[in-house]
Write a protein that holds these residues in place. Structure first.
Motif, PDB file in Angstrom:
ATOM      1  N   PHE A  27       0.838  -1.194   0.000  1.00 54.31           N
ATOM      2  CA  PHE A  27       0.000   0.000   0.000  1.00 54.31           C
ATOM      3  C   PHE A  27       0.880   1.254   0.000  1.00 54.31           C
ATOM      4  O   PHE A  27       0.604   2.203  -0.726  1.00 54.31           O
ATOM      5  CB  PHE A  27      -0.930   0.006   1.220  1.00 54.31           C
ATOM      6  N   ALA A  31       0.942   4.168  -2.661  1.00 51.19           N
ATOM      7  CA  ALA A  31       0.721   5.548  -2.243  1.00 51.19           C
ATOM      8  C   ALA A  31       1.876   6.444  -2.655  1.00 51.19           C
ATOM      9  O   ALA A  31       1.674   7.602  -3.037  1.00 51.19           O
ATOM     10  CB  ALA A  31       0.509   5.609  -0.733  1.00 51.19           C
ATOM     11  N   TRP A  34       1.297   7.344  -6.161  1.00 51.21           N
ATOM     12  CA  TRP A  34       0.284   8.400  -6.271  1.00 51.21           C
ATOM     13  C   TRP A  34       0.901   9.762  -5.990  1.00 51.21           C
ATOM     14  O   TRP A  34       0.630  10.734  -6.682  1.00 51.21           O
ATOM     15  CB  TRP A  34      -0.865   8.180  -5.292  1.00 51.21           C
ATOM     16  N   LEU A  41      -5.555  10.697  -2.947  1.00 48.48           N
ATOM     17  CA  LEU A  41      -5.968   9.363  -2.524  1.00 48.48           C
ATOM     18  C   LEU A  41      -7.188   8.930  -3.326  1.00 48.48           C
ATOM     19  O   LEU A  41      -8.080   9.738  -3.583  1.00 48.48           O
ATOM     20  CB  LEU A  41      -6.325   9.358  -1.040  1.00 48.48           C
ATOM     21  N   TYR A  45      -9.743   4.338  -0.653  1.00 49.16           N
ATOM     22  CA  TYR A  45      -8.604   4.113   0.241  1.00 49.16           C
ATOM     23  C   TYR A  45      -9.068   3.675   1.631  1.00 49.16           C
ATOM     24  O   TYR A  45      -8.434   2.842   2.265  1.00 49.16           O
ATOM     25  CB  TYR A  45      -7.703   5.353   0.332  1.00 49.16           C
ATOM     26  N   ARG A  46     -10.167   4.234   2.104  1.00 43.07           N
ATOM     27  CA  ARG A  46     -10.626   3.905   3.457  1.00 43.07           C
ATOM     28  C   ARG A  46     -11.037   2.428   3.584  1.00 43.07           C
ATOM     29  O   ARG A  46     -10.565   1.736   4.493  1.00 43.07           O
ATOM     30  CB  ARG A  46     -11.770   4.832   3.859  1.00 43.07           C
ATOM     31  N   ARG A  48     -10.001   0.002   1.852  1.00 49.23           N
ATOM     32  CA  ARG A  48      -8.767  -0.774   1.703  1.00 49.23           C
ATOM     33  C   ARG A  48      -7.985  -0.807   3.015  1.00 49.23           C
ATOM     34  O   ARG A  48      -7.436  -1.840   3.386  1.00 49.23           O
ATOM     35  CB  ARG A  48      -7.901  -0.197   0.588  1.00 49.23           C
ATOM     36  N   LEU A  64       0.567   7.785   5.267  1.00 47.42           N
ATOM     37  CA  LEU A  64      -0.216   8.721   4.450  1.00 47.42           C
ATOM     38  C   LEU A  64      -0.173  10.133   5.016  1.00 47.42           C
ATOM     39  O   LEU A  64      -0.090  11.111   4.272  1.00 47.42           O
ATOM     40  CB  LEU A  64      -1.664   8.230   4.332  1.00 47.42           C
TER      41      LEU A  64
END
Length: 92
Positions: A27, A31, A34, A41, A45-46, A48, A64
């Motif tokens: 992850f 990220a 990204w 995001l 994302y939440r 996940r 993050l």
């Protein structure tokens, strides 16, 4: 000696089976991509993060936040500490 080796192998296998959530490293790598691409995001994302175990979820949230991707609404402590299965069901 053989019994000890079998016990340790069983403990290792059990640990892998219990903690089958997505790895935070994967992850975090995604990220980072990204961030480099200048993207925000994704909307999912939440959910996940809620699939992860609480300790991995917290690691991902800290990553993050520190990277600047997570700047909005903060996570409630009980959402961070929810077991992965319960968190996924609550999100539905």
């Amino acid at each position: 000696m053989l019994v000890a080796a079998l016990f340790l192998a069983g403990v290792g296998a059990a640990g892998q089976m219990v903690d089958a959530s997505p790895l935070p490293e994967t992850f975090e790598q995604e990220a980072t991509r990204w961030l480099i691409e200048g993207r925000d995001l994704p909307p999912d994302y939440r959910p996940r993060l809620l699939e992860m175990t609480p300790s991995r979820r917290l690691q991902a949230i800290v990553f993050l936040r520190r990277s600047g991707l997570l700047t909005g609404k903060s996570w409630r402590l009980d959402d961070i500490l929810k077991p992965a299965a319960q968190a996924a069901e609550d999100e539905k």
